[in-house]
Write an enzyme that holds these catalytic residues in place. Structure first.
Site, PDB file in Angstrom:
ATOM      1  N   ASP A  12     -36.563  14.112  34.518  1.00 27.41           N
ATOM      2  CA  ASP A  12     -36.738  15.363  35.264  1.00 27.41           C
ATOM      3  C   ASP A  12     -35.455  16.141  35.559  1.00 27.41           C
ATOM      4  OD1 ASP A  12     -39.262  14.218  35.273  1.00 27.41           O
ATOM      5  OD2 ASP A  12     -39.280  13.802  37.411  1.00 27.41           O
ATOM      6  N   LYS A  73     -45.218  15.836  33.328  1.00 28.37           N
ATOM      7  CA  LYS A  73     -46.001  14.969  34.208  1.00 28.37           C
ATOM      8  C   LYS A  73     -46.132  15.587  35.588  1.00 28.37           C
ATOM      9  CE  LYS A  73     -41.874  12.319  35.510  1.00 28.37           C
ATOM     10  NZ  LYS A  73     -41.833  12.633  36.926  1.00 28.37           N
ATOM     11  N   CYS A 107     -38.756   9.627  41.717  1.00 30.35           N
ATOM     12  CA  CYS A 107     -39.157   9.440  40.316  1.00 30.35           C
ATOM     13  C   CYS A 107     -38.369   8.338  39.619  1.00 30.35           C
ATOM     14  CB  CYS A 107     -39.043  10.756  39.560  1.00 30.35           C
ATOM     15  SG  CYS A 107     -40.161  12.039  40.195  1.00 30.35           S
TER      16      CYS A 107
END
Length: 194
Positions: A12, A73, A107
């Site tokens: 990310d 996602k 994450c």
């Protein structure tokens, strides 16, 4: 080849987070260096974005290769079904997975815990992970160590991947390490206080 069972994961690292993440430029420079080394060492790259429709693409300065497995996602863990199936379609039941990205306590942590639960060895590259709140990093990294992840630096991990200075790729990786020495030093100074 020591890198046959190795994967480099980018979690990310998106443009939208640039103003919010502590020392984000250093996270990006570490990811750039490891991406270059991954190309030299033929280490597969997995990269995710978190809800790209809202949060945008990966940062433009990341040269993610066309061969990289990429997934968008909404789950916090990178281990979404498409990534799980990509891992299981490879020729190994167990990988060494290095992770850089954000946020360390969300994450990155959930990805590492999922990978550990699936029997993979996880390396969290401390000079390549961060959070909005600087204080979250150390706690997350200590937790991940206690859960079985190896918390190390990008340079330490790269040399562990090579294992021996006699391999053909050594000279190119040593040159990359020398070329990025200043940025690596800055990232380690800023991000590796545990």
């Amino acid at each position: 080849n020591p890198t046959d069972m190795t994967i480099f994961s980018i979690c990310d690292i998106q443009e939208k987070f640039r103003p919010a993440i502590h020392e984000y430029g250093k996270v990006i420079s570490t990811a750039q260096k490891v991406l270059r080394a991954s190309a030299t060492l033929t280490i597969p790259v997995f990269a995710t974005t978190q809800n790209a429709a809202r949060l945008g693409p990966l940062c433009s300065e990341l040269s993610v290769p066309p061969s990289a497995f990429q997934a968008d996602k909404t789950a916090f863990s990178m281990m979404v079904p498409s990534l799980r199936s990509a891992l299981s379609s490879e020729n190994s039941s167990s990988y060494q997975v290095a992770i850089v990205g954000i946020e360390t306590h969300i994450c990155v942590t959930q990805t590492a815990l999922d990978l550990i639960a699936q029997g993979h060895k996880v390396y969290v590259l401390a000079d390549g992970v961060s959070s909005c709140n600087e204080g979250e990093r150390g706690i997350a990294l200590r937790r991940l160590q206690s859960e079985g992840a190896v918390v190390t630096t990008s340079e330490g991990w790269l040399y562990e991947c090579m294992g021996d200075a006699s391999i053909d790729e050594f000279k190119e990786i040593a040159g990359l390490v020398k070329e990025t020495k200043e940025k690596t030093s800055e990232a380690v100074q800023a991000l590796c206080k545990l």
